[in-house]
Motif scaffolding. Sequence first.
Motif, short mmCIF file in Angstrom:
data_model
loop_
_atom_site.label_atom_id
_atom_site.label_comp_id
_atom_site.label_asym_id
_atom_site.label_seq_id
_atom_site.Cartn_x
_atom_site.Cartn_y
_atom_site.Cartn_z
N LYS A 1 -3.11 66.04 37.82
CA LYS A 1 -1.87 66.57 37.81
C LYS A 1 -1.08 65.49 37.64
CE LYS A 1 -2.97 71.84 38.69
NZ LYS A 1 -3.10 73.36 39.30
N LEU A 2 -1.44 64.95 39.12
CA LEU A 2 -0.14 63.72 38.71
C LEU A 2 -0.97 62.36 38.11
CD1 LEU A 2 1.58 61.09 40.38
CD2 LEU A 2 -0.82 61.04 42.05
N TYR A 3 -1.85 62.33 38.38
CA TYR A 3 -2.33 60.95 36.97
C TYR A 3 -1.74 61.66 35.11
CZ TYR A 3 -5.45 59.89 39.58
OH TYR A 3 -5.80 59.15 40.88
N GLN A 4 -1.80 63.04 35.00
CA GLN A 4 -0.87 63.71 33.96
C GLN A 4 0.57 63.31 34.06
OE1 GLN A 4 -2.86 67.64 34.20
NE2 GLN A 4 -4.26 67.73 32.17
N LYS A 5 1.21 63.08 34.98
CA LYS A 5 2.72 63.60 34.90
C LYS A 5 2.94 61.84 34.49
CE LYS A 5 4.30 67.11 37.97
NZ LYS A 5 3.80 67.05 39.61
N LEU A 6 2.17 60.78 34.52
CA LEU A 6 1.85 59.16 34.71
C LEU A 6 1.73 59.48 32.71
CD1 LEU A 6 1.86 58.14 37.89
CD2 LEU A 6 3.92 58.55 36.56
N ASN A 7 1.05 60.47 31.74
CA ASN A 7 0.76 59.99 30.93
C ASN A 7 -0.97 60.02 30.40
OD1 ASN A 7 3.04 60.61 29.07
ND2 ASN A 7 4.17 58.60 30.04
N TYR A 8 -1.39 60.32 31.32
CA TYR A 8 -2.93 60.39 31.34
C TYR A 8 -3.53 61.30 31.20
CZ TYR A 8 -3.29 56.14 34.02
OH TYR A 8 -3.15 55.02 35.04
N LYS B 1 4.24 62.84 50.76
CA LYS B 1 5.53 61.57 50.98
C LYS B 1 5.46 60.67 49.82
CE LYS B 1 5.26 60.78 55.72
NZ LYS B 1 4.91 60.03 56.75
N GLY B 2 5.30 61.08 48.99
CA GLY B 2 4.80 60.19 47.53
C GLY B 2 4.45 59.30 47.23
N LEU B 3 2.90 58.83 48.09
CA LEU B 3 2.81 57.30 48.39
C LEU B 3 1.65 57.59 47.41
CD1 LEU B 3 2.06 57.26 52.14
CD2 LEU B 3 4.15 56.49 50.98
N ALA B 4 1.27 59.09 47.17
CA ALA B 4 0.46 58.53 46.19
C ALA B 4 0.51 58.43 44.53
CB ALA B 4 -0.82 60.47 46.07
N LYS B 5 1.89 58.75 44.14
CA LYS B 5 2.10 58.77 42.53
C LYS B 5 3.11 57.30 42.89
CE LYS B 5 6.83 60.01 39.99
NZ LYS B 5 7.42 61.22 40.38
N ALA B 6 3.97 56.73 43.69
CA ALA B 6 3.70 55.03 44.02
C ALA B 6 2.78 54.65 43.41
CB ALA B 6 4.52 54.60 45.14
N LEU B 7 1.75 54.69 44.44
CA LEU B 7 0.67 53.41 44.08
C LEU B 7 0.00 53.65 42.51
CD1 LEU B 7 -1.50 54.07 47.93
CD2 LEU B 7 -1.12 52.23 46.70
N ALA B 8 -0.22 55.09 42.45
CA ALA B 8 -0.31 55.14 41.03
C ALA B 8 -0.17 54.56 39.96
CB ALA B 8 -0.87 56.39 40.62
N GLN C 1 -17.49 68.39 26.54
CA GLN C 1 -18.25 69.84 26.22
C GLN C 1 -17.97 70.39 27.94
OE1 GLN C 1 -20.00 66.84 27.03
NE2 GLN C 1 -20.96 67.36 28.54
N ASP C 2 -16.99 69.53 28.70
CA ASP C 2 -16.82 70.39 29.88
C ASP C 2 -15.27 70.40 30.17
OD1 ASP C 2 -19.09 70.48 31.45
OD2 ASP C 2 -19.49 68.60 32.06
N TYR C 3 -14.13 69.67 28.35
CA TYR C 3 -13.05 69.76 29.02
C TYR C 3 -12.42 70.94 28.74
CZ TYR C 3 -8.33 69.28 27.10
OH TYR C 3 -7.17 69.01 26.74
N GLN C 4 -13.05 72.67 28.16
CA GLN C 4 -12.29 73.78 28.37
C GLN C 4 -12.64 74.37 29.89
OE1 GLN C 4 -10.48 75.32 26.26
NE2 GLN C 4 -9.67 76.04 28.03
N ASN C 5 -13.69 73.59 30.44
CA ASN C 5 -14.35 74.33 32.02
C ASN C 5 -13.10 73.52 33.09
OD1 ASN C 5 -15.73 76.29 31.68
ND2 ASN C 5 -17.55 74.75 31.11
N ILE C 6 -12.54 72.29 32.75
CA ILE C 6 -12.20 71.95 33.33
C ILE C 6 -10.35 72.44 33.14
CG2 ILE C 6 -10.78 69.35 33.44
CD1 ILE C 6 -13.19 68.09 31.87
N ILE C 7 -9.84 72.65 32.26
CA ILE C 7 -8.80 73.10 32.16
C ILE C 7 -8.64 74.84 32.79
CG2 ILE C 7 -6.92 73.79 29.85
CD1 ILE C 7 -7.79 70.80 30.06
N ASN C 8 -9.60 75.25 32.33
CA ASN C 8 -9.47 76.60 33.14
C ASN C 8 -9.17 76.27 34.61
OD1 ASN C 8 -9.40 77.61 30.31
ND2 ASN C 8 -11.58 78.31 31.05
N ILE C 9 -9.98 75.35 35.26
CA ILE C 9 -10.05 75.16 36.77
C ILE C 9 -8.72 74.18 37.10
CG2 ILE C 9 -10.79 73.64 38.44
CD1 ILE C 9 -13.22 74.07 37.02
N LEU C 10 -7.92 73.48 36.26
CA LEU C 10 -6.95 73.05 36.52
C LEU C 10 -5.50 73.96 36.71
CD1 LEU C 10 -6.61 69.76 34.65
CD2 LEU C 10 -7.45 70.27 37.02
N ASN C 11 -5.57 75.35 35.63
CA ASN C 11 -4.36 76.05 35.21
C ASN C 11 -4.82 77.18 36.35
OD1 ASN C 11 -3.64 74.79 33.50
ND2 ASN C 11 -5.16 75.96 31.46
#
Length: 188
Positions: free
Chosen positions: A161-168, A125-132, A174-184
């Motif tokens: 992905k929500l946080y990224q849309k808000l410029n986070y 319902k957009g509640l998480a985005k509104a709170l963020a 050392q885990d960055y590439q693994n994180i990106i792979n999981i997110l993708n």
Amino acid sequence: MLDQGGFVMLDKSVSFIPITMFRPSNAPSLPKIQLPEGYHFVFYQLGDAQAWCRIETAVQEFETEADAALYFEKAFAPFSNELQRRMLFIENPKGEKVATFTAWWTEEKAPRLHWLGVLPTEQRKGLAKALAIRVTQLLHDYYPEQDLYLTTQTWSHVAVKLYQKLNYQIIRNQDYQNIINILNTAEK
């Protein structure tokens, strides 16, 4: 991950990797907050710990409400005055607290978004985005010209992905590439 009711929960089908994100103090403006009709923000008041525990347990952050209450007593209760200006809830049209997020701080006293949760029956319902957005605004007000931080995990890839849309941005480690792979590859 969707549960059988179609709600977003922690996705424990992907590898668990902690994530730290930050939003630069000079990030672009935030979008306008939009809450569904009849929903509204309220700050923590004495007695709201039970609502926080119910919400955070419902989103699988704790096994039981008793576990959540132990955490609340240790981490938040000593700061009851701060909670009244930092812990936000959203109430539905019935006056029930259905979502929460807190404008907190790290151990180093840096501004931190902390413990986002939306009851499964109230998700999408957009509640998480509104709170963020609102908690980000609060932290920028309380800590002008400082970067904001939050910690999350790959199990919460929908929130990431929500946080990224808000410029986070994800802090590279050392885990960055693994994180990106999981997110993708995570379920959309």
